[in-house]
Write a protein that holds these residues in place. Structure first.
Motif, PDB file in Angstrom:
ATOM      1  N   GLY A 140       0.918  -1.204   0.149  1.00 58.94           N
ATOM      2  CA  GLY A 140      -0.159  -0.038  -0.072  1.00 58.94           C
ATOM      3  C   GLY A 140       0.959   1.297   0.127  1.00 58.94           C
ATOM      4  N   LEU A 141       0.781   2.051  -1.111  1.00 63.03           N
ATOM      5  CA  LEU A 141       1.774   3.034  -1.238  1.00 63.03           C
ATOM      6  C   LEU A 141       1.146   4.454  -0.678  1.00 63.03           C
ATOM      7  CD1 LEU A 141       4.236   4.417  -2.624  1.00 63.03           C
ATOM      8  CD2 LEU A 141       2.846   4.572  -4.669  1.00 63.03           C
ATOM      9  N   ILE A 142       1.880   5.133   0.055  1.00 63.18           N
ATOM     10  CA  ILE A 142       1.111   6.450   0.648  1.00 63.18           C
ATOM     11  C   ILE A 142       2.443   7.626   0.339  1.00 63.18           C
ATOM     12  CG2 ILE A 142       0.413   7.489   2.812  1.00 63.18           C
ATOM     13  CD1 ILE A 142      -0.018   4.838   3.976  1.00 63.18           C
ATOM     14  N   GLU A 143       2.032   8.364  -0.446  1.00 60.24           N
ATOM     15  CA  GLU A 143       2.817   9.584  -1.065  1.00 60.24           C
ATOM     16  C   GLU A 143       2.471  10.573  -0.248  1.00 60.24           C
ATOM     17  OE1 GLU A 143       2.943   7.888  -5.735  1.00 60.24           O
ATOM     18  OE2 GLU A 143       1.206   9.050  -5.121  1.00 60.24           O
ATOM     19  N   CYS A 171      -4.922   6.455   6.160  1.00 62.45           N
ATOM     20  CA  CYS A 171      -4.502   5.611   4.991  1.00 62.45           C
ATOM     21  C   CYS A 171      -4.201   4.286   5.446  1.00 62.45           C
ATOM     22  CB  CYS A 171      -3.529   6.403   4.065  1.00 62.45           C
ATOM     23  SG  CYS A 171      -4.008   7.824   3.444  1.00 62.45           S
ATOM     24  N   CYS A 172      -3.518   3.945   6.203  1.00 59.57           N
ATOM     25  CA  CYS A 172      -3.165   2.596   6.733  1.00 59.57           C
ATOM     26  C   CYS A 172      -4.452   1.974   7.190  1.00 59.57           C
ATOM     27  CB  CYS A 172      -2.011   2.973   8.007  1.00 59.57           C
ATOM     28  SG  CYS A 172      -0.755   3.629   7.475  1.00 59.57           S
ATOM     29  N   LYS A 173      -5.213   2.770   8.023  1.00 64.59           N
ATOM     30  CA  LYS A 173      -6.494   2.002   8.479  1.00 64.59           C
ATOM     31  C   LYS A 173      -7.344   1.525   7.190  1.00 64.59           C
ATOM     32  CE  LYS A 173     -10.636   3.095  11.209  1.00 64.59           C
ATOM     33  NZ  LYS A 173     -11.757   2.543  10.390  1.00 64.59           N
ATOM     34  N   SER A 199      -2.769   6.797  -1.044  1.00 62.77           N
ATOM     35  CA  SER A 199      -2.884   8.191  -0.781  1.00 62.77           C
ATOM     36  C   SER A 199      -4.482   8.745  -0.900  1.00 62.77           C
ATOM     37  CB  SER A 199      -2.098   8.862  -1.923  1.00 62.77           C
ATOM     38  OG  SER A 199      -0.654   8.246  -1.522  1.00 62.77           O
ATOM     39  N   PRO A 200      -4.792   9.768  -0.299  1.00 67.45           N
ATOM     40  CA  PRO A 200      -6.017  10.305  -0.626  1.00 67.45           C
ATOM     41  C   PRO A 200      -6.299  10.610  -2.036  1.00 67.45           C
ATOM     42  CG  PRO A 200      -5.078  11.091   1.454  1.00 67.45           C
ATOM     43  CD  PRO A 200      -4.082  10.426   0.815  1.00 67.45           C
ATOM     44  N   VAL A 201      -7.270  10.603  -2.650  1.00 69.30           N
ATOM     45  CA  VAL A 201      -7.568  10.737  -4.129  1.00 69.30           C
ATOM     46  C   VAL A 201      -7.198  12.086  -4.442  1.00 69.30           C
ATOM     47  CG1 VAL A 201      -9.440  10.919  -5.929  1.00 69.30           C
ATOM     48  CG2 VAL A 201      -9.033   8.843  -4.573  1.00 69.30           C
ATOM     49  N   ASP A 247      -8.951   6.751  -8.614  1.00 69.58           N
ATOM     50  CA  ASP A 247      -9.226   5.609  -8.033  1.00 69.58           C
ATOM     51  C   ASP A 247      -9.230   5.655  -6.445  1.00 69.58           C
ATOM     52  OD1 ASP A 247      -9.585   4.728 -10.602  1.00 69.58           O
ATOM     53  OD2 ASP A 247      -8.339   3.014 -10.356  1.00 69.58           O
ATOM     54  N   GLU A 248     -10.361   5.136  -6.070  1.00 73.29           N
ATOM     55  CA  GLU A 248     -10.274   5.004  -4.383  1.00 73.29           C
ATOM     56  C   GLU A 248      -9.235   3.612  -4.251  1.00 73.29           C
ATOM     57  OE1 GLU A 248     -11.554   6.819  -2.250  1.00 73.29           O
ATOM     58  OE2 GLU A 248     -12.782   8.182  -3.343  1.00 73.29           O
TER      59      GLU A 248
END
Length: 346
Positions: free
Chosen positions: A55-58, A92-94, A298-300, A317-318
């Motif tokens: 799961g990528l979080i930018e 995002c992690c949740k 990441s949030p859209v 995309d969600e």
């Protein structure tokens, strides 16, 4: 009967400069097919028909660096800058955890706002909530003491693309204040600390030669990283390389296969960049020997702002859509997306 070059590379887990040139330039379709098939066999022997998701979080697109190829470079006045808060990141992690992700990749520019103290606080908070998950950081070049602090806080893996193992080529891609020797030293520091380490390079970056690609492969052989991320160079319009031609999918796929043969156990992503230059690029990457995909958590509303290159896919995309889409794509080629941490298997 003489042994084929592909079989020889598989047996020796090494490649000569001549073999590399042959495999990257051949128009012999049988040899190309053999390269893909054997690389896929090697990956299947070690990891089975499994594809690991990260799961990528930018989380920030501020960057102190001014790399000539990168859309979030310091001097790009057209970039719309953002930073996610700690609560944003945990949200995002949740979402990702509920969707089955067990590895989170925190990626950002080299942003001075995110001090070691802030990074450690974020990492330890994620680990506290999700102790069964792996945390991967991709924050660029730091001092060894910073990497050590992140490890103590709970980080498991660190991605730092070396970009090129050719010093002259490196200098042509980066501003003078950035040092090739420091970039390489960072990777050895990470290895020394005990991270699962990822390096990597762009395929088809301006000035790349067969010799520089060969140096990349020799560096991978020497470093023995647990992960290796390669993708095609894609120009970003607001950079000095905005008019340069993109790297090709074909060269990227061949290099994925070669890396699988010379470093069989490596975790090898089919990157978003590969999916950007061809609608089925990620599927083709898996069939060429890759075994990791990294959908975006990441949030859209910020995804389109993390513009390392142009025309990036999945910006609207969600997270659930990304996950479901990738699952179907992998099933269509006979592979299963798995939800565990997907650690390196030595």
């Amino acid at each position: 009967m003489s042994i084929s070059p592909v079989a020889e590379i598989r047996e020796k887990q090494d490649i000569t400069r001549e073999q590399l040139e042959l495999l990257l330039t051949t128009e012999d379709e049988k040899l190309q097919e053999e390269l893909r098939r054997v690389a896929r066999e090697v990956a299947d022997e070690i990891y089975g028909k499994q594809v690991f998701i990260r799961g990528l979080i930018e989380f920030t697109n501020y960057c102190r660096n001014d790399c000539l190829y990168c859309g979030i470079r310091r001097s790009n006045a057209h970039a719309s800058r953002y930073r996610l808060s700690k609560d944003d990141i945990l949200s995002c992690c949740k979402t990702g955890y509920e969707l089955g992700f067990r590895t989170f990749v925190l990626q950002g520019g080299e942003d001075r706002f995110f001090t070691d103290e802030r990074i450690c606080d974020i990492v330890s908070s994620i680990k506290e909530r999700y102790p069964d998950c792996a945390i991967t950081l991709s924050l660029g070049e730091k001092e060894k003491s910073s990497y050590e602090a992140y490890k103590v806080a709970g980080a498991d893996r660190y991605l730092l693309r070396h970009e090129t193992a050719d010093c002259a080529h490196y200098e042509s891609l980066h501003p003078t204040e950035m040092s090739f020797s420091h970039r390489i030293q960072c990777l050895w520091d990470l290895k020394d600390i005990g991270y699962q380490v990822g390096c990597g390079f762009m395929v088809g970056s301006p000035g790349q030669t067969m010799d520089s690609l060969y140096k990349d492969l020799q560096f991978i052989k020497e470093l023995q990283p647990q992960m290796c991320g390669i993708g095609p160079f894609i120009p970003q319009k607001d950079t000095p390389f905005g008019e340069e031609p993109a790297g090709t999918m074909e060269q990227t796929l061949r290099l994925l296969s070669v890396i699988r043969l010379i470093h069989p156990h490596v975790l090898l992503p089919a990157t978003t960049a590969l999916g950007t230059i061809h609608p089925r690029g990620r599927e083709k990457g898996i069939l060429a020997g890759a075994n990791v995909v990294m959908p975006n958590l990441s949030p859209v509303e910020v995804r389109d702002k993390y513009k390392l290159y142009d025309n990036k896919i999945c910006t609207g995309d969600e997270a659930a859509e990304c996950r479901a889409c990738l699952e179907k794509r992998m099933e269509s080629i006979g592979y299963q997306v798995v939800v565990h941490r997907g650690d390196y298997r030595p």
